[in-house]
Design a protein around this motif. Structure first.
Motif, PDB file in Angstrom:
ATOM      1  N   GLN A  17      44.422  85.263  77.251  1.00 38.23           N
ATOM      2  CA  GLN A  17      45.273  83.580  77.556  1.00 38.23           C
ATOM      3  C   GLN A  17      43.924  83.063  78.130  1.00 38.23           C
ATOM      4  N   PHE A  18      44.329  81.340  77.919  1.00 40.99           N
ATOM      5  CA  PHE A  18      44.185  80.697  78.650  1.00 40.99           C
ATOM      6  C   PHE A  18      44.824  79.703  78.834  1.00 40.99           C
ATOM      7  N   MET A  19      44.109  78.420  80.336  1.00 40.41           N
ATOM      8  CA  MET A  19      45.170  77.959  80.862  1.00 40.41           C
ATOM      9  C   MET A  19      44.242  75.815  79.905  1.00 40.41           C
ATOM     10  N   GLU A  28      41.185  67.117  80.418  1.00 41.44           N
ATOM     11  CA  GLU A  28      41.835  68.635  80.467  1.00 41.44           C
ATOM     12  C   GLU A  28      40.360  69.259  80.148  1.00 41.44           C
ATOM     13  N   ALA A  29      39.905  70.532  80.101  1.00 45.07           N
ATOM     14  CA  ALA A  29      39.304  71.590  79.448  1.00 45.07           C
ATOM     15  C   ALA A  29      39.963  73.145  80.038  1.00 45.07           C
ATOM     16  N   PRO A  30      40.208  73.636  78.411  1.00 41.45           N
ATOM     17  CA  PRO A  30      40.557  74.565  78.293  1.00 41.45           C
ATOM     18  C   PRO A  30      39.336  75.933  78.972  1.00 41.45           C
ATOM     19  N   ILE A  31      40.022  76.346  79.605  1.00 46.35           N
ATOM     20  CA  ILE A  31      39.153  77.787  80.439  1.00 46.35           C
ATOM     21  C   ILE A  31      40.271  79.400  80.389  1.00 46.35           C
ATOM     22  N   SER A  32      39.885  80.304  80.693  1.00 45.55           N
ATOM     23  CA  SER A  32      40.575  81.280  80.316  1.00 45.55           C
ATOM     24  C   SER A  32      40.423  81.722  81.748  1.00 45.55           C
ATOM     25  N   ILE A  33      41.482  82.252  81.618  1.00 46.67           N
ATOM     26  CA  ILE A  33      41.542  83.379  83.277  1.00 46.67           C
ATOM     27  C   ILE A  33      41.156  84.383  83.041  1.00 46.67           C
ATOM     28  N   CYS A  46      36.460  81.336  86.416  1.00 48.57           N
ATOM     29  CA  CYS A  46      34.981  80.730  86.623  1.00 48.57           C
ATOM     30  C   CYS A  46      34.507  80.031  85.085  1.00 48.57           C
ATOM     31  N   VAL A  47      34.628  79.021  85.838  1.00 41.99           N
ATOM     32  CA  VAL A  47      33.866  77.965  84.850  1.00 41.99           C
ATOM     33  C   VAL A  47      32.226  77.682  85.202  1.00 41.99           C
ATOM     34  N   ARG A  48      31.811  76.894  83.796  1.00 41.66           N
ATOM     35  CA  ARG A  48      30.404  76.270  83.598  1.00 41.66           C
ATOM     36  C   ARG A  48      30.435  75.079  83.357  1.00 41.66           C
ATOM     37  N   THR A  49      29.455  74.457  83.773  1.00 42.28           N
ATOM     38  CA  THR A  49      29.476  72.517  84.018  1.00 42.28           C
ATOM     39  C   THR A  49      28.877  72.654  82.650  1.00 42.28           C
ATOM     40  N   VAL A  50      29.543  71.774  81.959  1.00 41.62           N
ATOM     41  CA  VAL A  50      29.198  71.449  80.112  1.00 41.62           C
ATOM     42  C   VAL A  50      29.058  69.635  80.314  1.00 41.62           C
ATOM     43  N   GLY A  51      30.414  69.270  80.991  1.00 36.23           N
ATOM     44  CA  GLY A  51      30.276  67.759  80.820  1.00 36.23           C
ATOM     45  C   GLY A  51      31.539  67.458  81.415  1.00 36.23           C
ATOM     46  N   ASP A  52      32.056  66.256  81.246  1.00 36.76           N
ATOM     47  CA  ASP A  52      32.614  65.823  83.156  1.00 36.76           C
ATOM     48  C   ASP A  52      33.811  66.070  83.731  1.00 36.76           C
ATOM     49  N   VAL A  53      34.466  67.123  82.680  1.00 29.36           N
ATOM     50  CA  VAL A  53      35.631  68.045  83.741  1.00 29.36           C
ATOM     51  C   VAL A  53      35.237  69.008  83.930  1.00 29.36           C
ATOM     52  N   THR A  54      34.487  69.541  83.599  1.00 30.37           N
ATOM     53  CA  THR A  54      33.708  70.775  83.843  1.00 30.37           C
ATOM     54  C   THR A  54      32.505  70.807  85.359  1.00 30.37           C
ATOM     55  N   GLN A  55      32.398  69.111  85.465  1.00 29.17           N
ATOM     56  CA  GLN A  55      31.471  69.265  85.843  1.00 29.17           C
ATOM     57  C   GLN A  55      32.840  68.141  87.052  1.00 29.17           C
ATOM     58  N   LEU A  95      31.854  87.326  79.614  1.00 30.40           N
ATOM     59  CA  LEU A  95      32.666  88.043  81.282  1.00 30.40           C
ATOM     60  C   LEU A  95      33.969  87.447  81.905  1.00 30.40           C
ATOM     61  N   ALA A  96      33.634  86.343  81.951  1.00 28.54           N
ATOM     62  CA  ALA A  96      34.939  85.460  82.171  1.00 28.54           C
ATOM     63  C   ALA A  96      36.221  85.810  81.557  1.00 28.54           C
ATOM     64  N   PRO A  97      36.649  86.045  80.887  1.00 30.28           N
ATOM     65  CA  PRO A  97      37.807  86.333  79.553  1.00 30.28           C
ATOM     66  C   PRO A  97      38.082  88.086  79.663  1.00 30.28           C
ATOM     67  N   LEU A 209      37.450  82.808  69.829  1.00 37.96           N
ATOM     68  CA  LEU A 209      36.526  81.985  69.387  1.00 37.96           C
ATOM     69  C   LEU A 209      37.418  81.440  70.498  1.00 37.96           C
ATOM     70  N   GLU A 210      36.075  80.198  70.657  1.00 44.08           N
ATOM     71  CA  GLU A 210      36.096  79.008  70.708  1.00 44.08           C
ATOM     72  C   GLU A 210      35.514  77.733  69.926  1.00 44.08           C
ATOM     73  N   ARG A 211      36.863  77.262  70.006  1.00 43.95           N
ATOM     74  CA  ARG A 211      37.124  75.689  69.697  1.00 43.95           C
ATOM     75  C   ARG A 211      37.304  74.632  70.804  1.00 43.95           C
ATOM     76  N   ARG A 212      36.372  72.775  70.386  1.00 40.59           N
ATOM     77  CA  ARG A 212      37.629  72.369  70.790  1.00 40.59           C
ATOM     78  C   ARG A 212      38.919  72.033  70.815  1.00 40.59           C
ATOM     79  N   GLY A 234      45.141  82.368  68.012  1.00 41.53           N
ATOM     80  CA  GLY A 234      43.968  82.932  68.865  1.00 41.53           C
ATOM     81  C   GLY A 234      43.846  82.793  69.826  1.00 41.53           C
ATOM     82  N   PRO A 235      43.082  82.743  70.569  1.00 43.18           N
ATOM     83  CA  PRO A 235      41.423  82.605  70.469  1.00 43.18           C
ATOM     84  C   PRO A 235      41.522  84.369  70.229  1.00 43.18           C
ATOM     85  N   ILE A 236      42.090  85.285  70.349  1.00 46.76           N
ATOM     86  CA  ILE A 236      41.552  86.549  70.228  1.00 46.76           C
ATOM     87  C   ILE A 236      41.696  86.822  68.822  1.00 46.76           C
TER      88      ILE A 236
HETATM   89  C1  LIG Z   1      39.942  79.149  74.411  1.00 51.16           C
HETATM   90  C2  LIG Z   1      38.875  78.897  75.053  1.00 51.16           C
HETATM   91  C3  LIG Z   1      38.473  79.059  76.425  1.00 51.16           C
HETATM   92  C4  LIG Z   1      37.473  78.862  77.506  1.00 51.16           C
HETATM   93  N1  LIG Z   1      37.099  79.277  78.688  1.00 51.16           N
HETATM   94  C5  LIG Z   1      36.387  79.090  79.132  1.00 51.16           C
HETATM   95  C6  LIG Z   1      36.120  79.973  80.430  1.00 51.16           C
HETATM   96  O1  LIG Z   1      36.366  80.338  80.857  1.00 51.16           O
HETATM   97  N2  LIG Z   1      34.654  78.830  81.461  1.00 51.16           N
HETATM   98  C7  LIG Z   1      34.380  77.877  80.482  1.00 51.16           C
HETATM   99  O2  LIG Z   1      32.965  77.843  81.433  1.00 51.16           O
HETATM  100  N3  LIG Z   1      34.187  77.718  79.474  1.00 51.16           N
HETATM  101  C8  LIG Z   1      35.138  77.440  79.083  1.00 51.16           C
HETATM  102  N4  LIG Z   1      35.722  77.567  77.597  1.00 51.16           N
HETATM  103  C9  LIG Z   1      35.005  76.197  77.300  1.00 51.16           C
HETATM  104  C10 LIG Z   1      35.241  74.886  77.648  1.00 51.16           C
HETATM  105  O3  LIG Z   1      36.843  74.551  77.060  1.00 51.16           O
HETATM  106  C11 LIG Z   1      34.185  73.662  78.275  1.00 51.16           C
HETATM  107  O4  LIG Z   1      33.621  73.966  78.401  1.00 51.16           O
HETATM  108  C12 LIG Z   1      35.157  72.327  78.284  1.00 51.16           C
HETATM  109  O5  LIG Z   1      36.304  72.270  77.514  1.00 51.16           O
HETATM  110  C13 LIG Z   1      34.231  71.021  78.500  1.00 51.16           C
HETATM  111  O6  LIG Z   1      34.444  69.555  78.985  1.00 51.16           O
HETATM  112  P1  LIG Z   1      34.206  68.342  79.260  1.00 51.16           P
HETATM  113  O7  LIG Z   1      34.891  67.299  79.757  1.00 51.16           O
HETATM  114  O8  LIG Z   1      33.211  69.536  81.183  1.00 51.16           O
HETATM  115  O9  LIG Z   1      32.911  68.644  78.101  1.00 51.16           O
HETATM  116  P2  LIG Z   1      32.643  67.913  77.504  1.00 51.16           P
HETATM  117  O10 LIG Z   1      32.382  66.504  78.304  1.00 51.16           O
HETATM  118  O11 LIG Z   1      33.767  67.564  76.578  1.00 51.16           O
HETATM  119  O12 LIG Z   1      31.469  67.922  76.169  1.00 51.16           O
HETATM  120  C14 LIG Z   1      30.266  68.199  77.015  1.00 51.16           C
HETATM  121  C15 LIG Z   1      29.095  69.190  75.870  1.00 51.16           C
HETATM  122  O13 LIG Z   1      30.097  70.194  75.611  1.00 51.16           O
HETATM  123  C16 LIG Z   1      30.116  70.916  74.471  1.00 51.16           C
HETATM  124  N5  LIG Z   1      31.050  71.713  74.100  1.00 51.16           N
HETATM  125  C17 LIG Z   1      32.654  71.178  74.694  1.00 51.16           C
HETATM  126  N6  LIG Z   1      34.325  71.526  74.732  1.00 51.16           N
HETATM  127  C18 LIG Z   1      33.209  72.890  73.935  1.00 51.16           C
HETATM  128  C19 LIG Z   1      33.852  73.969  73.053  1.00 51.16           C
HETATM  129  N7  LIG Z   1      34.828  74.608  73.705  1.00 51.16           N
HETATM  130  N8  LIG Z   1      32.539  75.018  72.567  1.00 51.16           N
HETATM  131  C20 LIG Z   1      31.245  74.759  72.718  1.00 51.16           C
HETATM  132  N9  LIG Z   1      30.955  73.493  73.070  1.00 51.16           N
HETATM  133  C21 LIG Z   1      32.125  72.389  73.433  1.00 51.16           C
HETATM  134  C22 LIG Z   1      30.826  69.653  73.604  1.00 51.16           C
HETATM  135  O14 LIG Z   1      30.503  69.236  72.074  1.00 51.16           O
HETATM  136  C23 LIG Z   1      29.487  68.506  74.090  1.00 51.16           C
HETATM  137  O15 LIG Z   1      27.847  68.684  73.853  1.00 51.16           O
HETATM  138  C24 LIG Z   1      36.487  77.925  76.890  1.00 51.16           C
HETATM  139  C25 LIG Z   1      36.959  77.412  75.416  1.00 51.16           C
HETATM  140  C26 LIG Z   1      37.980  77.277  74.635  1.00 51.16           C
HETATM  141  C27 LIG Z   1      38.292  76.760  73.919  1.00 51.16           C
END
Ligand SMILES: Cc1cc2nc3c(=O)[nH]c(=O)nc-3n(C[C@H](O)[C@H](O)[C@H](O)COP(=O)(O)OP(=O)(O)OC[C@H]3O[C@@H](n4cnc5c(N)ncnc54)[C@H](O)[C@@H]3O)c2cc1C
Ligand code: FES
Length: 249
Positions: A17-19, A28-33, A46-55, A95-97, A209-212, A234-236
């Motif tokens: 499950q996720f929060m 907001e960002a979905p993150i697995s427990i 466990c959070v990887r930086t990819v964008g605004d919220v995770t940063q 490995l996180a989920p 399955l990871e979706r937006r 899902g996501p399982i």
């Molecule tokens: C069910 C679920 C569980 C998750 N668990 C984890 C976790 O345990 N740890 C973790 O670090 N991340 C996890 N994620 C991914 C995490 O939710 C995204 O990385 C986060 O929402 C990005 O938000 P942001 O505002 O930082 O980035 P944004 O600014 O929204 O996006 C930055 C970049 O990342 C891409 N992106 C954003 N979200 C996703 C996504 N879901 N899949 C693929 N690409 C994406 C965008 O297209 C863009 O290129 C999970 C996602 C889901 C759906």
């Protein structure tokens, strides 16, 4: 990161499950427990930086406050896999989920038969939860194998992609094994082929399955694949279900 609640309620959750984690004013960002499941008054994520919220999450310090909604999603069907051999295949952040389930299986070892954990990362410095990996490697009641794609000078372990470990692990009993494969989509594809090649049934191979996602509640439609809301159903999913949702991966 470890989160403590500022009320007394705590939360109860299943592995998988996720929060929804919110940074106020930003999003907001979905993150697995990733902590062991059950009724808890703290959570690990466990959070990887990819964008605004995770940063912004990474910029937080001890004692800072985030918003939490959840838990969401179906999580793993623990009843259905009780009594089976478990094969965990976790690549990178996958490995996180997976960790929540592995900790549960190892804490309740008598509920399952064999436990095999295959873990992979691109480089040794990308390996997550290293204390856990060391502890699992020392346990006599599970088989643990780890590999990296690109070793450094100090790495003396397995080298190669995670699917190379299928040939190194002890032979599994395909009729009685449930596999949990979480990692990047390309890893999932090849790991599933290995599992099917060993004779495993599609219904016993699980993935996440990871979706937006936005709402997590089946309202906004961001996570929808055909008629399925991934945040709810899902996501399982097992591989037989994934075959119906081809564009899911
Ligand atoms: C069910 C679920 C569980 C998750 N668990 C984890 C976790 O345990 N740890 C973790 O670090 N991340 C996890 N994620 C991914 C995490 O939710 C995204 O990385 C986060 O929402 C990005 O938000 P942001 O505002 O930082 O980035 P944004 O600014 O929204 O996006 C930055 C970049 O990342 C891409 N992106 C954003 N979200 C996703 C996504 N879901 N899949 C693929 N690409 C994406 C965008 O297209 C863009 O290129 C999970 C996602 C889901 C759906
Ligand atoms: S995230 Fe809104 S419907 Fe699934």
């Amino acid at each position: 990161m470890r989160l403590e609640f500022d009320d007394e309620q705590g939360v109860e959750y299943r592995p998988g499950q996720f929060m929804e984690v919110s940074i106020f004013g930003l999003g907001e960002a979905p993150i697995s427990i990733c902590s062991a499941p059950g009724k808890r008054d703290d959570l690990e994520m466990c959070v990887r930086t990819v964008g605004d919220v995770t940063q912004a999450i990474h910029e937080l310090g001890v004692g800072d406050t985030v918003g939490l909604r959840g838990p969401f999603g179906n999580g793993y069907d623990m009843e259905n896999v009780a009594g089976k051999d478990l094969l965990f295949v976790a690549g990178g952040l996958g490995l996180a989920p997976t960790r929540s389930f592995i900790l549960d299986a190892l804490n309740n070892r008598d509920r399952f038969r064999r436990v095999t954990i295959l873990c992979g990362a691109q480089t040794p410095s990308d390996l997550l939860f290293r204390d856990d990996l060391e502890a699992w490697a020392k346990r006599a009641d599970c088989e643990f194998l780890v590999t990296v794609d690109r070793p450094d000078e100090e790495w003396t372990g397995n080298k190669g992609v995670i699917t190379t470990l299928f040939r190194k692990m002890d032979k599994i009993d395909p009729a009685n094994t449930a596999a949990f494969i979480i990692g990047p989509p390309i890893m999932f594809k090849f790991a599933v082929l290995e599992a099917l090649g060993m004779g495993m049934r599609k219904a016993n191979i699980y993935c996440s399955l990871e979706r937006r996602m936005k709402c997590g509640l089946g309202k906004c439609g961001h996570c929808q694949i055909r008629n399925v809301y991934v945040c709810q159903e899902g996501p399982i999913f097992n591989y037989a279900e994934v075959m119906r949702l081809r564009e899911g991966i």
